[in-house]
Write an enzyme that holds these catalytic residues in place. Structure first.
Site, PDB file in Angstrom:
ATOM      1  N   SER A 261       0.455  -1.092  -0.176  1.00  0.00           N
ATOM      2  CA  SER A 261      -0.245   0.060  -0.092  1.00  0.00           C
ATOM      3  C   SER A 261       0.721   1.466   0.253  1.00  0.00           C
ATOM      4  CB  SER A 261      -1.073  -0.273   1.260  1.00  0.00           C
ATOM      5  OG  SER A 261      -1.968   1.170   1.394  1.00  0.00           O
TER       6      SER A 261
ATOM      7  N   GLU B  71      -1.483  -3.515  -7.178  1.00  0.00           N
ATOM      8  CA  GLU B  71      -2.755  -3.069  -7.103  1.00  0.00           C
ATOM      9  C   GLU B  71      -3.842  -2.425  -6.610  1.00  0.00           C
ATOM     10  OE1 GLU B  71      -3.156  -3.594  -3.614  1.00  0.00           O
ATOM     11  OE2 GLU B  71      -1.520  -2.121  -3.304  1.00  0.00           O
TER      12      GLU B  71
ATOM     13  N   HIS C  26      -4.960  -5.799  -1.191  1.00  0.00           N
ATOM     14  CA  HIS C  26      -5.665  -5.685  -0.248  1.00  0.00           C
ATOM     15  C   HIS C  26      -6.522  -6.638   0.671  1.00  0.00           C
ATOM     16  CE1 HIS C  26      -3.570  -1.044  -0.533  1.00  0.00           C
ATOM     17  NE2 HIS C  26      -4.056  -1.252   0.496  1.00  0.00           N
TER      18      HIS C  26
END
Length: 290
Positions: free
Chosen positions: A95, A189, A259
């Protein structure tokens, strides 16, 4: 273990800390675990100091980021990597931690795009994601065999792996940490984005020359996607397929970084052999013995 970005409660980190200890690691808990300054895990100065101390300490073998969120771009330019270069260590997370991964890729050091503390909660310790991290930390080379996807583009390539969170990859364009994707396998992602914004970010990457000369593309999980009142009209997979249709490198969809689950650990900045076939997708780390 520390929090260089968003706030993460200490009690939520306890399962992760205990598990790492059971694996045989000595866990040093940074001051930013449980520290809160509104959204962040402390002030910019507190997060900078905690991370800098970990980068500098020659006895620390890995920096485990408990959470991503947002905040690293506020401090990345104040970090000094001189001591890290002398005594490199794993940096673990995903992230917002993509910013740290990008800096390390620029400096020529590998890092781990891997599960963080929350993945250890709710019975996740024995799950594929956490166990993949354990395997990598124990020295096992990465070798993933995955199911095919109808949108995959077949091919074989050997190249370094780069990337991470799509929002952060786009965020870094034009900065000193913009990711060099030329002749690389790009993995991406994201979470919680509007479909039109995924389209916009891919156009940004394309206009910046980051999609044209890839060696390969791994499309990870895009979880909790949102749509507008008037629907955008395409799925994430269709959006990606459209933007890379003119190229001929191999593409694999539903690669298990996300995630959500699964979120398998992968080393960034090291080379892999990627094989996208009709019946399977194989990502195999290139080791010195091969």
């Amino acid at each position: 273990m520390l929090c260089p970005s968003g706030y993460f409660p200490l009690q939520k980190a306890e399962t992760c800390i205990q598990t790492l200890q059971q694996w045989g690691y000595v866990v040093q808990v940074g001051k930013t675990i449980g520290l809160q300054n509104h959204y962040f895990a402390g002030t910019d100065e507190e997060r900078l100091h905690d991370l800098q101390q970990a980068l500098n300490d020659p006895h620390i073998q890995a920096i485990f980021c408990a959470r991503g969120g947002y905040g690293l771009s506020r401090i990345i330019d104040q970090l000094d990597f001189t001591a890290f270069i002398q005594h490199p260590k794993w940096v673990i997370g995903f992230s917002d931690i993509t910013i740290l991964h990008a800096r390390l890729q620029r400096l020529g050091f590998p890092s781990l795009h891997a599960p963080m503390a929350n993945a250890f909660n709710d019975g996740g310790v024995e799950g594929a994601s956490v166990q993949s991290l354990k395997a990598v930390l124990s020295g096992q080379p990465i070798h993933y065999c995955l199911a095919p996807h109808a949108f995959n583009r077949l091919g074989n390539v050997t190249a370094p792996l780069v990337g991470g969170n799509l929002t952060i990859i786009a965020h870094l364009i034009g900065s000193a940490d913009s990711i060099d994707t030329t002749n690389k396998i790009l993995v991406m992602e994201d979470v919680g984005e509007y479909l039109y914004n995924v389209d916009r970010m891919l156009i940004q990457l394309k206009r910046a020359g980051m999609l044209q000369n890839l060696a390969g593309l791994l499309v990870g999980g895009f979880t909790d996607m949102k749509d507008t009142t008037i629907p955008f009209g395409k799925t994430v997979e269709e959006i990606v397929r459209e933007h890379v249709a003119e190229y001929n490198y191999p593409v694999a969809f539903h690669f298990p970084v996300s995630h959500g689950e699964p979120n398998l650990a992968v080393k960034l900045g090291v080379s892999y052999h990627l094989s996208v076939c009709e019946n399977e997708v194989v990502l195999k780390e290139i080791t010195e013995s091969m």
